[in-house]
Design a protein around this motif. Sequence first.
Motif, PDB file in Angstrom:
ATOM      1  N   GLY A 292      -2.259 -11.541  -6.820  1.00  0.00           N
ATOM      2  CA  GLY A 292      -3.733 -11.028  -6.371  1.00  0.00           C
ATOM      3  C   GLY A 292      -4.059 -11.985  -5.021  1.00  0.00           C
ATOM      4  N   PHE A 293      -3.713 -13.161  -5.336  1.00  0.00           N
ATOM      5  CA  PHE A 293      -4.224 -13.763  -3.947  1.00  0.00           C
ATOM      6  C   PHE A 293      -3.167 -13.327  -2.886  1.00  0.00           C
ATOM      7  N   PHE A 294      -2.073 -13.072  -2.900  1.00  0.00           N
ATOM      8  CA  PHE A 294      -1.063 -12.700  -1.741  1.00  0.00           C
ATOM      9  C   PHE A 294      -1.766 -11.248  -1.521  1.00  0.00           C
ATOM     10  N   LEU A 295      -1.936 -10.759  -2.176  1.00  0.00           N
ATOM     11  CA  LEU A 295      -2.440  -8.901  -2.022  1.00  0.00           C
ATOM     12  C   LEU A 295      -3.418  -9.052  -1.269  1.00  0.00           C
ATOM     13  N   THR A 296      -4.355 -10.228  -1.538  1.00  0.00           N
ATOM     14  CA  THR A 296      -5.730 -10.310  -0.585  1.00  0.00           C
ATOM     15  C   THR A 296      -5.486 -10.508   0.838  1.00  0.00           C
ATOM     16  N   VAL A 297      -4.475 -11.397   0.867  1.00  0.00           N
ATOM     17  CA  VAL A 297      -3.993 -11.895   2.321  1.00  0.00           C
ATOM     18  C   VAL A 297      -3.251 -10.628   2.951  1.00  0.00           C
ATOM     19  N   ILE A 298      -2.244 -10.026   2.332  1.00  0.00           N
ATOM     20  CA  ILE A 298      -1.752  -9.065   3.020  1.00  0.00           C
ATOM     21  C   ILE A 298      -2.907  -7.997   3.164  1.00  0.00           C
ATOM     22  N   GLY A 299      -3.663  -7.579   2.338  1.00  0.00           N
ATOM     23  CA  GLY A 299      -4.601  -6.740   2.452  1.00  0.00           C
ATOM     24  C   GLY A 299      -5.728  -6.573   3.659  1.00  0.00           C
ATOM     25  N   LEU A 300      -6.064  -8.135   3.890  1.00  0.00           N
ATOM     26  CA  LEU A 300      -7.107  -8.397   5.049  1.00  0.00           C
ATOM     27  C   LEU A 300      -6.370  -8.170   6.233  1.00  0.00           C
ATOM     28  N   LEU A 301      -5.238  -8.517   6.478  1.00  0.00           N
ATOM     29  CA  LEU A 301      -4.276  -8.593   7.552  1.00  0.00           C
ATOM     30  C   LEU A 301      -4.086  -7.203   8.112  1.00  0.00           C
ATOM     31  N   SER A 302      -3.640  -6.149   7.163  1.00  0.00           N
ATOM     32  CA  SER A 302      -3.349  -4.945   7.365  1.00  0.00           C
ATOM     33  C   SER A 302      -4.502  -4.201   7.563  1.00  0.00           C
TER      34      SER A 302
END
Lengths: 353, 108
Positions: A292-302
Amino acid sequence: MKRSPASGWAGSGDSTVEKSCPGWKIPGLFSYKTAIENSAGDEESISIAEFLLRGGIYQAIHASTKGEAVRSSLERIKNADYRYRYKELFTSITDREALCPTSVGNGIALPHPGSFGKFTASSYIALCRLERPIPFGAVDNEDVDTLFFIFPKNERRFLRIQAKLLRLLRKKRLFRRLDGCSFQKSYTGARYCGSWQKKRRRSSGRLTYDVRSDFNGRRISSAAFRNGDAGAPFQEHQQILITMSFALATVASFLGVTAGIWSVGSGITNQVILPIGLPDLPFHLRLDALSGFFLTVIGLLSLFVSVYSIGYIKGYLGQRSVTSLIIFYCIFIAGMMMVVLADDALCFLVSWR
Amino acid sequence: MAASSYFLVIFENERQENRRAAFLYLVVAHVGAIAILLSFGVLAGFATKSESFLGYTFDAMRTAQLPIEWATAAFFLSFFGFAAKAGVIPLHVWLPEAHPVALPMYRH
């Protein structure tokens, strides 16, 4: 393209000219005696357009490297010239290029032989346009797609032609209108050169008017020209594609961010087995606090990249098709998210690849 | 991910350095993927359900009991695989080539 008897030299039975340049035909616009006899005094008065008339204009030359560009250009120009020592000339031009690239910026280069007078008795210019820009070692690092080959009979002539050309090329608008203009193919092309020159002298007579009507239909932007595409409808289509797909990517990224924040916040682990993949090993997905943490990072970036891309990719409109870019961008984002969500080796490797 | 970012790098493919950079990137990414696959193989071999494909789920791998040598091997294989993609120092050759030629916002 018929020689007009009124132009004088052809009608007077000048057989030397006929012999020395078979197939070399010029519309009756200029003083051909000056063009052919090339005494120093006469050449002084010849304009760039007249030099171009002698050399010709060649469109859509296929090349991917500098050497290739010079070679295939010379092959095309060869048809128009009569005192050609092809291989020597090629070496001379490439040696000169190796010394220092002759590009002058804005996608324009002025290749010329290293030694003058050896190859041609009268000076001329040939304009060769490449199918697509190639790296040329230009001062501005821009790729070059427009080559003005200068074949001067002596150094003085070369410097003069170069100065004239550089002055003319400051006017981009004039230059761009040479797109689609071909000396070899059509009489209009040559006539256009004539009007080009006349315009320079600020006498917009009937000739200019003719050319306008001839070229309005064909005056397509150089970008669309390179694409070999019809232009407007295509661009509109791509415009919609860009907006739609990046908007969707933005929404998807936002959902990813939401899901990531939610799973980190609640600490709940979700597992899903998708009905795709191998028979014995369907895709396992798992969303826990870490992914979930990494998904948040990737999601924010994209999310931000997708919003930014809508404007940025529009810069490529009309230059090239952006469809592949959009497709692979979406696959790329999906892959990044799937990597952190994967819960078995196959699913991971598929999204990793 | 690797394949699609390859196509993103070669988007402006008329430049030779773009094609070169993209190819180098693809090679590194695939060598890395092979290393990761091998480390998964090691883990799955010791997993509880190793007789079926379900040994390849991460659930099964999490509970696998590995002897120290195999655990070391699996660690180094996966470290090499992920480091190649991340551009960790000895495996970073592709980075300075691919980054300047990729479109600015896709440099990751």
